[in-house]
Design an enzyme around this catalytic site. Structure first.
Site, mmCIF file in Angstrom:
data_model
loop_
_atom_site.group_PDB
_atom_site.id
_atom_site.type_symbol
_atom_site.label_atom_id
_atom_site.label_comp_id
_atom_site.label_asym_id
_atom_site.label_seq_id
_atom_site.Cartn_x
_atom_site.Cartn_y
_atom_site.Cartn_z
ATOM 1 N N GLU A 112 17.223 6.786 50.870
ATOM 2 C CA GLU A 112 17.615 5.491 52.073
ATOM 3 C C GLU A 112 16.493 5.648 52.707
ATOM 4 O O GLU A 112 15.415 6.548 53.517
ATOM 5 C CB GLU A 112 18.641 6.078 52.601
ATOM 6 C CG GLU A 112 20.432 6.736 52.184
ATOM 7 C CD GLU A 112 21.067 5.107 52.050
ATOM 8 O OE1 GLU A 112 20.730 4.686 51.975
ATOM 9 O OE2 GLU A 112 21.454 5.111 50.632
ATOM 10 N N ASP A 162 13.541 10.579 46.727
ATOM 11 C CA ASP A 162 13.452 9.670 45.649
ATOM 12 C C ASP A 162 14.240 11.081 44.387
ATOM 13 O O ASP A 162 12.616 11.856 43.917
ATOM 14 C CB ASP A 162 12.558 9.793 44.841
ATOM 15 C CG ASP A 162 12.351 8.910 43.780
ATOM 16 O OD1 ASP A 162 13.106 8.424 43.243
ATOM 17 O OD2 ASP A 162 11.101 8.403 43.538
ATOM 18 N N VAL A 212 23.654 7.904 40.034
ATOM 19 C CA VAL A 212 22.952 6.934 41.019
ATOM 20 C C VAL A 212 22.533 5.752 40.185
ATOM 21 O O VAL A 212 22.418 5.127 39.163
ATOM 22 C CB VAL A 212 21.251 7.806 40.346
ATOM 23 C CG1 VAL A 212 19.308 6.941 40.939
ATOM 24 C CG2 VAL A 212 20.792 9.316 41.273
ATOM 25 N N ALA A 213 22.394 5.260 41.381
ATOM 26 C CA ALA A 213 21.934 3.098 40.989
ATOM 27 C C ALA A 213 21.147 2.814 41.192
ATOM 28 O O ALA A 213 20.739 3.140 43.377
ATOM 29 C CB ALA A 213 23.103 2.667 41.185
ATOM 30 N N TYR A 272 26.901 -6.946 31.199
ATOM 31 C CA TYR A 272 27.336 -5.903 31.248
ATOM 32 C C TYR A 272 27.880 -5.023 30.387
ATOM 33 O O TYR A 272 25.712 -4.148 30.242
ATOM 34 C CB TYR A 272 28.365 -5.574 32.657
ATOM 35 C CG TYR A 272 28.428 -3.995 33.115
ATOM 36 C CD1 TYR A 272 27.663 -3.989 34.163
ATOM 37 C CD2 TYR A 272 28.612 -2.683 32.357
ATOM 38 C CE1 TYR A 272 27.174 -2.782 35.287
ATOM 39 C CE2 TYR A 272 28.130 -1.339 33.277
ATOM 40 C CZ TYR A 272 27.945 -1.568 34.638
ATOM 41 O OH TYR A 272 27.038 -0.259 34.807
ATOM 42 N N LYS A 325 24.415 2.568 30.021
ATOM 43 C CA LYS A 325 25.254 3.590 30.422
ATOM 44 C C LYS A 325 25.624 4.031 28.376
ATOM 45 O O LYS A 325 26.261 5.013 28.644
ATOM 46 C CB LYS A 325 26.181 2.878 30.726
ATOM 47 C CG LYS A 325 26.478 1.811 31.915
ATOM 48 C CD LYS A 325 26.128 3.438 32.467
ATOM 49 C CE LYS A 325 26.245 2.805 33.941
ATOM 50 N NZ LYS A 325 26.547 4.137 35.586
ATOM 51 N N VAL A 338 33.425 -2.710 45.060
ATOM 52 C CA VAL A 338 32.289 -3.363 45.350
ATOM 53 C C VAL A 338 31.220 -2.692 46.703
ATOM 54 O O VAL A 338 31.629 -1.642 47.007
ATOM 55 C CB VAL A 338 32.988 -4.199 46.682
ATOM 56 C CG1 VAL A 338 31.861 -4.785 47.345
ATOM 57 C CG2 VAL A 338 34.145 -5.187 46.349
HETATM 58 N N1 LIG Z 1 30.183 0.094 41.786
HETATM 59 C C1 LIG Z 1 31.130 -0.395 40.483
HETATM 60 O O1 LIG Z 1 31.942 -1.223 40.366
HETATM 61 C C2 LIG Z 1 30.501 0.776 39.750
HETATM 62 C C3 LIG Z 1 32.101 1.276 38.603
HETATM 63 C C4 LIG Z 1 31.346 2.584 37.490
HETATM 64 C C5 LIG Z 1 30.678 3.183 37.694
HETATM 65 N N2 LIG Z 1 29.431 3.180 38.684
HETATM 66 C C6 LIG Z 1 28.335 3.819 38.549
HETATM 67 O O2 LIG Z 1 28.199 4.460 40.383
HETATM 68 C C7 LIG Z 1 26.768 5.344 40.411
HETATM 69 C C8 LIG Z 1 26.698 4.702 41.567
HETATM 70 O O3 LIG Z 1 26.834 3.494 41.517
HETATM 71 P P1 LIG Z 1 27.549 2.548 42.724
HETATM 72 O O4 LIG Z 1 28.020 1.290 42.897
HETATM 73 O O5 LIG Z 1 28.277 3.852 43.949
HETATM 74 O O6 LIG Z 1 25.765 2.562 43.411
HETATM 75 P P2 LIG Z 1 25.406 2.666 45.488
HETATM 76 O O7 LIG Z 1 24.620 1.334 45.289
HETATM 77 O O8 LIG Z 1 26.795 1.876 46.085
HETATM 78 O O9 LIG Z 1 24.740 4.018 45.922
HETATM 79 C C9 LIG Z 1 23.648 4.904 45.084
HETATM 80 C C10 LIG Z 1 23.559 5.616 45.199
HETATM 81 O O10 LIG Z 1 22.608 5.884 44.797
HETATM 82 C C11 LIG Z 1 21.611 6.461 45.360
HETATM 83 N N3 LIG Z 1 20.388 6.563 44.885
HETATM 84 C C12 LIG Z 1 18.938 5.024 44.621
HETATM 85 N N4 LIG Z 1 18.073 5.278 44.453
HETATM 86 C C13 LIG Z 1 17.842 6.978 44.205
HETATM 87 C C14 LIG Z 1 16.774 7.743 44.081
HETATM 88 N N5 LIG Z 1 15.806 7.219 43.413
HETATM 89 N N6 LIG Z 1 16.597 9.001 44.398
HETATM 90 C C15 LIG Z 1 18.097 9.641 45.065
HETATM 91 N N7 LIG Z 1 19.247 8.673 45.236
HETATM 92 C C16 LIG Z 1 18.748 7.154 44.591
HETATM 93 C C17 LIG Z 1 21.666 5.062 47.485
HETATM 94 O O11 LIG Z 1 20.975 6.415 47.915
HETATM 95 C C18 LIG Z 1 23.135 6.161 47.121
HETATM 96 O O12 LIG Z 1 23.466 7.151 47.515
HETATM 97 C C19 LIG Z 1 26.570 4.184 38.867
HETATM 98 O O13 LIG Z 1 26.075 4.608 38.034
HETATM 99 C C20 LIG Z 1 27.106 3.572 38.446
HETATM 100 O O14 LIG Z 1 26.331 2.598 37.167
HETATM 101 C C21 LIG Z 1 30.042 1.601 39.535
#
Ligand SMILES: NC(=O)c1ccc[n+]([C@@H]2O[C@H](COP(=O)([O-])OP(=O)(O)OC[C@H]3O[C@@H](n4cnc5c(N)ncnc54)[C@H](O)[C@@H]3O)[C@@H](O)[C@H]2O)c1
Length: 400
Positions: free
Chosen positions: A80, A116, A144-145, A242, A251, A281
């Site tokens: 962050e 990171d 992580v995303a 996707y 994935k 979201v």
């Molecule tokens: N949002 C959806 O609809 C959904 C659905 C199913 C699965 N997912 C999966 O959930 C996982 C998280 O996605 P999300 O949507 O919650 O994302 P998000 O953007 O809400 O959160 C991402 C998190 O990753 C952290 N992050 C990003 N880069 C980083 C790095 N280099 N080092 C350390 N931390 C890092 C961020 O600080 C944050 O805490 C992903 O694998 C995503 O594919 C998401």
């Protein structure tokens, strides 16, 4: 920085600032919504977790559900941006502070690293912390995303892209660049082989496996160690962009990695799995063409029956701890997305997707809910928060 008014200014789904009080309230509300499980009388100590991607979306929901429901200790890792003279910190900074306070108040032992996850230096720092404070871990949650990753071996930067594969793709989408969200058709070019490979490098299972190896090499995996990485499948409506696209290839790699890690762990009674969660979201999901429209239509169909990340995360822990059956699919994945992919629900979303037009979008899709959820990602639109009062945004990262 002195206290000042913080407003939801920005471009489209991206806001420039986040609201510390709103973020705190969101975390507090999530915390209050989780019912603690009855303590395990046989347990000799509290379980320890490392949650990577702690500060947002599914990572944050999983962490709060685990701390509150099963009393976990552990380390939260995220990436962050701290506050500056001109800008507030990113929302995840404030959500982490708020979670740290609640966990401490509940007598849980948590430390937080802002760094990171892909970097060797961060791995070393987190492993040192885990070794010093806990001596080992029971759970690794990988959520992580990220848009890019520097390969720790080659030093090369890889960018992840969200594109279809094979051929380009035209999709309906919500355009939020104007005053009101508008329905548009957009064309997305097919990703190249190199872009596919880069996306796998960033969002596939390589870094998860590196964390696993690093923890194993340090002797930090406790008996029964369980690791879960988050995955998504989604609807046939979003499949071209996707699941069948560049991110879907990543994935698939993540899910293959789970099978490999699970094999490595079998001898020591451990488990590695992916958890396929439903659409939510989050900062990451709003960046995907067509997803905002799809999720708004899904919410239009489901209303309050739409499952929040927190509800799914409570279910995840119930399954991991044995309170509910694990119920894996044929590919060894935990499925928390059945409510989304229910054929009856998908049929209704598909009908709406086909029918939606500028004059019907307000009736078919819950755009208001979606837009509000996006503002909530930044701590705005939270009932009970006084946005008219100045706020202090220069809040320090939590230290033990
Ligand atoms: N949002 C959806 O609809 C959904 C659905 C199913 C699965 N997912 C999966 O959930 C996982 C998280 O996605 P999300 O949507 O919650 O994302 P998000 O953007 O809400 O959160 C991402 C998190 O990753 C952290 N992050 C990003 N880069 C980083 C790095 N280099 N080092 C350390 N931390 C890092 C961020 O600080 C944050 O805490 C992903 O694998 C995503 O594919 C998401």
């Amino acid at each position: 920085m002195t206290a000042r008014l913080i407003e939801p200014r920005g471009r489209g789904f991206l806001l420039f600032d986040s609201h510390p009080g709103g973020c705190e309230k969101i975390v507090g509300d999530m915390w209050d919504r989780v019912a603690p499980a009855r303590p395990d009388a046989k347990a000799e100590r509290r379980p320890v977790a490392l949650v990577i991607g702690f500060s947002a979306g599914y990572g944050m929901a999983t962490a709060i559900a685990g701390i509150r429901r099963y009393g976990l200790d552990g380390v939260g890792l995220c990436f962050e941006r701290p506050p500056t003279e001109r800008r507030t910190a990113t929302a995840g900074w404030y959500r982490t502070i708020a979670t740290a306070e609640l966990a401490a108040k509940a007598g849980r032992d948590w430390s937080f690293v802002n760094g990171d996850a892909f970097a060797n230096t961060t791995k070393a720092q987190v492993l040192d912390l885990l070794a010093e404070r806990f001596g080992g871990i029971d759970y690794l949650i990988y959520s992580v995303a990220a848009p890019r990753r520097v390969d720790p071996v080659t030093g090369q930067t890889h960018q992840s892209v969200i594109q279809p594969l094979g051929k380009g793709y035209s999709t309906k989408t919500l355009d939020v660049s104007g005053d009101e969200p508008a329905l548009k058709e957009i064309w997305v070019e097919a990703g190249s082989d190199a872009e596919r490979a880069d996306t796998i490098k960033v969002m596939g299972g390589e870094d998860w496996a590196l964390w696993f190896d690093a923890l194993a090499d340090r002797g930090l995996l406790r008996p029964g160690f369980t690791t879960v990485a988050l995955s998504y499948i989604g609807s046939h409506l979003t499949a071209p962009i996707y699941r069948d696209g560049t991110i879907g290839a990543a994935k698939a790699h993540l899910e293959e990695t789970a099978l490999t890690l699970n094999g490595d762990l079998a001898g020591v009674g451990g488990r590695a799995m992916t958890s396929v969660n439903g659409a939510a979201v989050t900062q990451a999901s709003t960046a995907i063409p067509g997803i905002a429209l799809y999720v708004s239509l899904l919410r239009g169909v489901l209303g309050e029956a739409m499952q929040s990340p927190l509800q799914q995360s409570v279910e995840l822990w119930d399954r991991l701890t044995g309170a509910r059956t694990l119920d894996l699919d044929d590919h060894g994945r935990i499925r928390l997305d059945r409510w989304e992919l229910d054929p009856l629900i998908q049929e209704q979303v598909t009908e709406r997707w086909k029918a939606v037009a500028p004059d019907t979008i307000g009736d078919l899709a819950d755009i208001e809910w979606f837009s509000s959820e996006v503002r909530r990602l930044y701590g705005f639109d939270v009932p009970g928060v006084n946005y008219g009062a100045p706020s202090e945004s220069d809040l320090p990262w939590p230290t033990e």
